[in-house]
Design a protein around this motif. Structure first.
Motif, PDB file in Angstrom:
ATOM      1  N   ALA A 156      42.456  32.066  37.962  1.00  0.00           N
ATOM      2  CA  ALA A 156      43.324  33.082  37.360  1.00  0.00           C
ATOM      3  C   ALA A 156      44.634  32.460  36.893  1.00  0.00           C
ATOM      4  O   ALA A 156      45.151  32.791  35.818  1.00  0.00           O
ATOM      5  CB  ALA A 156      43.592  34.199  38.367  1.00  0.00           C
ATOM      6  N   VAL A 159      44.554  30.933  33.626  1.00  0.00           N
ATOM      7  CA  VAL A 159      44.649  31.873  32.507  1.00  0.00           C
ATOM      8  C   VAL A 159      46.115  32.164  32.195  1.00  0.00           C
ATOM      9  O   VAL A 159      46.558  32.030  31.055  1.00  0.00           O
ATOM     10  CB  VAL A 159      43.899  33.181  32.831  1.00  0.00           C
ATOM     11  CG1 VAL A 159      44.107  34.211  31.716  1.00  0.00           C
ATOM     12  CG2 VAL A 159      42.402  32.895  33.005  1.00  0.00           C
ATOM     13  N   ALA A 163      48.380  36.759  35.120  1.00  0.00           N
ATOM     14  CA  ALA A 163      47.027  37.054  35.600  1.00  0.00           C
ATOM     15  C   ALA A 163      46.897  36.680  37.068  1.00  0.00           C
ATOM     16  O   ALA A 163      46.246  37.388  37.855  1.00  0.00           O
ATOM     17  CB  ALA A 163      46.004  36.300  34.760  1.00  0.00           C
ATOM     18  N   TYR A 167      46.014  39.370  39.878  1.00  0.00           N
ATOM     19  CA  TYR A 167      44.765  39.138  40.627  1.00  0.00           C
ATOM     20  C   TYR A 167      45.060  39.058  42.123  1.00  0.00           C
ATOM     21  O   TYR A 167      44.329  39.620  42.943  1.00  0.00           O
ATOM     22  CB  TYR A 167      44.111  37.851  40.136  1.00  0.00           C
ATOM     23  CG  TYR A 167      42.741  37.591  40.724  1.00  0.00           C
ATOM     24  CD1 TYR A 167      41.786  38.597  40.814  1.00  0.00           C
ATOM     25  CD2 TYR A 167      42.377  36.315  41.166  1.00  0.00           C
ATOM     26  CE1 TYR A 167      40.527  38.361  41.349  1.00  0.00           C
ATOM     27  CE2 TYR A 167      41.124  36.059  41.684  1.00  0.00           C
ATOM     28  CZ  TYR A 167      40.201  37.084  41.779  1.00  0.00           C
ATOM     29  OH  TYR A 167      38.953  36.834  42.301  1.00  0.00           O
ATOM     30  N   ALA A 195      38.246  40.767  39.909  1.00  0.00           N
ATOM     31  CA  ALA A 195      38.946  40.257  38.724  1.00  0.00           C
ATOM     32  C   ALA A 195      38.771  41.185  37.522  1.00  0.00           C
ATOM     33  O   ALA A 195      39.649  41.239  36.650  1.00  0.00           O
ATOM     34  CB  ALA A 195      38.440  38.862  38.381  1.00  0.00           C
ATOM     35  N   ASP A 196      37.683  41.911  37.486  1.00  0.00           N
ATOM     36  CA  ASP A 196      37.448  42.823  36.357  1.00  0.00           C
ATOM     37  C   ASP A 196      38.422  43.990  36.329  1.00  0.00           C
ATOM     38  O   ASP A 196      38.451  44.767  35.366  1.00  0.00           O
ATOM     39  CB  ASP A 196      36.004  43.333  36.379  1.00  0.00           C
ATOM     40  CG  ASP A 196      35.021  42.341  35.766  1.00  0.00           C
ATOM     41  OD1 ASP A 196      35.474  41.453  35.018  1.00  0.00           O
ATOM     42  OD2 ASP A 196      33.808  42.456  36.023  1.00  0.00           O
ATOM     43  N   LEU A 201      41.586  39.157  32.945  1.00  0.00           N
ATOM     44  CA  LEU A 201      40.420  38.505  33.553  1.00  0.00           C
ATOM     45  C   LEU A 201      39.110  39.265  33.324  1.00  0.00           C
ATOM     46  O   LEU A 201      38.029  38.711  33.513  1.00  0.00           O
ATOM     47  CB  LEU A 201      40.642  38.325  35.062  1.00  0.00           C
ATOM     48  CG  LEU A 201      41.880  37.537  35.473  1.00  0.00           C
ATOM     49  CD1 LEU A 201      41.966  37.456  36.998  1.00  0.00           C
ATOM     50  CD2 LEU A 201      41.892  36.148  34.856  1.00  0.00           C
ATOM     51  N   LYS A 202      39.220  40.530  32.930  1.00  0.00           N
ATOM     52  CA  LYS A 202      38.022  41.349  32.751  1.00  0.00           C
ATOM     53  C   LYS A 202      37.125  40.763  31.661  1.00  0.00           C
ATOM     54  O   LYS A 202      37.535  40.587  30.518  1.00  0.00           O
ATOM     55  CB  LYS A 202      38.401  42.780  32.390  1.00  0.00           C
ATOM     56  CG  LYS A 202      37.206  43.708  32.296  1.00  0.00           C
ATOM     57  CD  LYS A 202      37.631  45.141  32.048  1.00  0.00           C
ATOM     58  CE  LYS A 202      36.421  46.068  31.997  1.00  0.00           C
ATOM     59  NZ  LYS A 202      36.818  47.476  31.774  1.00  0.00           N
ATOM     60  N   ASN A 204      36.263  37.861  31.238  1.00  0.00           N
ATOM     61  CA  ASN A 204      36.741  36.549  30.803  1.00  0.00           C
ATOM     62  C   ASN A 204      35.708  35.490  31.186  1.00  0.00           C
ATOM     63  O   ASN A 204      35.611  35.092  32.348  1.00  0.00           O
ATOM     64  CB  ASN A 204      38.095  36.253  31.449  1.00  0.00           C
ATOM     65  CG  ASN A 204      38.745  35.000  30.907  1.00  0.00           C
ATOM     66  OD1 ASN A 204      38.098  33.982  30.722  1.00  0.00           O
ATOM     67  ND2 ASN A 204      40.053  35.075  30.664  1.00  0.00           N
ATOM     68  N   PHE A 207      37.021  32.241  32.871  1.00  0.00           N
ATOM     69  CA  PHE A 207      37.415  32.495  34.257  1.00  0.00           C
ATOM     70  C   PHE A 207      36.178  32.599  35.153  1.00  0.00           C
ATOM     71  O   PHE A 207      36.106  31.978  36.215  1.00  0.00           O
ATOM     72  CB  PHE A 207      38.240  33.775  34.345  1.00  0.00           C
ATOM     73  CG  PHE A 207      38.416  34.287  35.751  1.00  0.00           C
ATOM     74  CD1 PHE A 207      39.394  33.766  36.573  1.00  0.00           C
ATOM     75  CD2 PHE A 207      37.581  35.285  36.251  1.00  0.00           C
ATOM     76  CE1 PHE A 207      39.542  34.229  37.881  1.00  0.00           C
ATOM     77  CE2 PHE A 207      37.715  35.757  37.548  1.00  0.00           C
ATOM     78  CZ  PHE A 207      38.705  35.220  38.365  1.00  0.00           C
ATOM     79  N   GLN A 208      35.208  33.384  34.722  1.00  0.00           N
ATOM     80  CA  GLN A 208      34.007  33.590  35.527  1.00  0.00           C
ATOM     81  C   GLN A 208      33.242  32.284  35.744  1.00  0.00           C
ATOM     82  O   GLN A 208      32.735  32.025  36.839  1.00  0.00           O
ATOM     83  CB  GLN A 208      33.107  34.630  34.855  1.00  0.00           C
ATOM     84  CG  GLN A 208      33.719  36.024  34.829  1.00  0.00           C
ATOM     85  CD  GLN A 208      32.840  37.047  34.135  1.00  0.00           C
ATOM     86  OE1 GLN A 208      31.726  36.748  33.707  1.00  0.00           O
ATOM     87  NE2 GLN A 208      33.329  38.277  34.004  1.00  0.00           N
TER      88      GLN A 208
END
Length: 270
Positions: A156, A159, A163, A167, A195-196, A201-202, A204, A207-208
């Motif tokens: 996070a 990002v 974020a 988070y 995170a969503d 981050l949703k 993302n 990130f995932q």
């Protein structure tokens, strides 16, 4: 004389008895051999299983092996190992050091009550924060959620600092923070689900992927190492100018907004 009691009949009977005893003896011998063989196989299997278990137990666990991974530093960090995480306006006069363990229930309580005030103060330029993450709860419970959550927090942070803060707040929220004994944060899918709830981050993909690949696992271990070297004994711990900031009890972190504001203003003015 009965034919049944005649000598030839007796001899024939003894011969039949002898033959039957021989057959029974062979059957008993075969049975013993089968039992012995089965026992040997069982012993060998057990020995093999024990040997396998010993080998497996002597193998380094995932996180132990991760210590040797190549270090990938998240963006928005500094220092040789990237474990210096300072967030806030460069013009802020002082820095508040925050020591937290992702699985810590008292940290969750602090974040739920005082976290929004901390963020507002940072946004207003009242002070910067330096985050130091710990994972000692994993050691106490033989878990891995603290380390895994730290790694996801690194993703996070990569990002953006915003974020990261959002988070962190989500992970400590009433909705998502598990009981200390529940190692939910070890599950990547759970961390991504939390995170969503953070706009940046949703969905993302980068990130995932970083969470699933463990891109920042080594960084998480180094961050935890930085906490261990700090001399801080528990979480949450707040420090500014080398002084531990406490509430009215003079021992623990301030757990209400008024206590936090009073303690911070005192240090800022002093």
């Amino acid at each position: 004389m009965s034919k049944r009691n005649s000598q030839p009949a007796k001899t024939a009977a003894r011969e039949r008895l002898r033959q039957e005893r021989e057959r029974q003896a062979k059957r008993d011998k075969t049975k013993r051999q089968v039992i012995v063989a089965a026992s040997v196989v069982a012993v060998l299997a057990a020995a093999g299983g024990i040997g396998y278990a010993v080998v497996q137990n002597n193998k380094p666990g995932y996180w132990e092996a991760a210590k040797d991974d190549k270090l990938v530093k998240p963006a928005n960090t500094s220092g040789a190992d990237g474990t210096t995480v300072v967030i806030g306006k460069s013009t802020a006069p002082k820095t508040l050091e925050m020591y937290e363990d992702p699985r810590c229930p008292i940290c969750a309580q602090f974040e739920q009550t005082v976290g929004a005030t901390v963020k507002k103060d940072v946004d207003d330029g009242k002070f910067k924060i330096q985050y130091v993450g710990a994972s000692f709860i994993d050691n106490n419970t033989q878990g891995e959620g603290s380390k895994n959550a730290l790694s996801a927090m690194g993703a996070a942070l990569n990002v953006s600092p915003e974020a990261f803060l959002e988070y962190k707040a989500a992970l400590y929220s009433k909705q998502w923070h598990p009981d200390e004994t529940d190692d939910k944060f070890k599950d990547d899918s759970y961390l991504i689900k939390v995170a969503d709830t953070v706009p940046a981050l949703k969905g993302n993909a980068a990130f995932q992927k970083a969470v699933k690949d463990g891109t920042y696992d080594k960084w998480a271990l180094d961050m935890s190492g930085a906490f261990n070297k700090s001399g801080v004994q528990g979480t949450p711990t707040l420090k500014m100018d080398g002084k531990t900031i406490t509430g009215s009890d003079g021992q623990n972190a301030p757990m209400t907004v008024p206590e936090f504001t009073t303690a911070i203003d005192k240090v800022l003015q002093g």
